[in-house]
Design an enzyme around this catalytic site. Sequence first.
Site, short mmCIF file in Angstrom:
data_model
loop_
_atom_site.label_atom_id
_atom_site.label_comp_id
_atom_site.label_asym_id
_atom_site.label_seq_id
_atom_site.Cartn_x
_atom_site.Cartn_y
_atom_site.Cartn_z
N GLU A 16 0.83 -1.21 0.00
CA GLU A 16 0.00 0.00 0.00
C GLU A 16 0.86 1.25 0.00
O GLU A 16 2.05 1.20 0.30
CB GLU A 16 -0.93 0.02 1.22
CG GLU A 16 -0.32 -0.40 2.55
CD GLU A 16 0.78 0.46 3.07
OE1 GLU A 16 0.69 1.70 2.92
OE2 GLU A 16 1.76 -0.06 3.61
N GLU A 43 4.54 -0.34 2.02
CA GLU A 43 4.67 -0.46 0.56
C GLU A 43 4.48 -1.89 0.05
O GLU A 43 4.10 -2.11 -1.08
CB GLU A 43 6.04 0.03 0.06
CG GLU A 43 6.31 1.51 0.27
CD GLU A 43 7.58 1.96 -0.44
OE1 GLU A 43 8.19 1.15 -1.18
OE2 GLU A 43 7.95 3.13 -0.27
#
Length: 351
Positions: A175, A318
Amino acid sequence: MNLLISISRNIYSLDNKGIEKARQRWDELICPKHTLGKLEDITLKLAGVYGNAKIEDNPKKCIIAFAGDHGVYAEGVSQQDQSITRMQFENFANGKSAVGVLAKHNHTDVVAVDLGIIGKKKIDGVLDYKIREGTDNIANGPAMSVDEAVKSIEYGIEVAERCIVDGYKIIGVGEMGICNTTPATAILSVISGRDPIDITDIGACLNLNFVKNKADTIRKAIEINNPNPTDGIEVLSKVGGFEIGGMVGVILGCSANRIPVVLDGFISYSAALLAYKINPKCKEYIIVSHLSNEKGSRLALELLDLEPMMDLNMRLGEGTGAALAMNIIDSAIYTYNHMGKKSEESIGKFL
């Protein structure tokens, strides 16, 4: 809602026969029983997920990373500029971000999906599933409507199924969204019943002096929205984020299609908690890559009753932890497939 209902109804427990056959294979290999710990556990889970003790070497792998901005940014819960969400997500697409580099090194593709970045301009190399430009401020009301929450989950399911059709056998989640540890912590606070101050941390880049404001903002959001902790969709709509909903969808979509899903860090734990509320069986398909260095991480994983592979003091997010885990998963499979077997004469020495 039809897709979400259909997927949720088609999640079943792991295949016990596959697990047992994989366990029998480990017992035949030339190492003492249970000495490879989590490497053995990984292959047992994969056998149960696939319903087959024959696990292919170097399965095709990807990380699906979702991005979205957050209205709660207005409350001063991050010291980073909100424009960084878009800027950094461009690096997801071109492979220059941390997750891009780690994924490439570990033979894993990154599929980047925009669910709610501020700005109308599309990003090259990013799938455009934008619901709208950021959520609303959870300190003033719901982050999104129930329909938008369902849409974010169903988009996650859709992207996961596209990847499965393309031959991916292991899928991780990632994300990007400035200040998204705030909604993630709010989700954990709602589901656990813990006061935000007990589980609120600095996120990727917050001065410790700002943590109290962040916790107070989360507490206010929960008081104003009063989400039902047993209803994953309601919690998502009231205090969540679009990218969190996307990860929920990947977890549910992979589970229904008998594909293992690799969690990353703290934000993905919050997504897993919501997915678990929608269908508890999805937990069986989850592999946790690492223990995030966020304060609430241990509590989140205790609620899920899941253990991480690694503890590297990482907190970037991430999908970086998921990318690192792919190498460990490949190693577990290769060991399982290629270690020598015990001979009849020596078998007793290894029992």
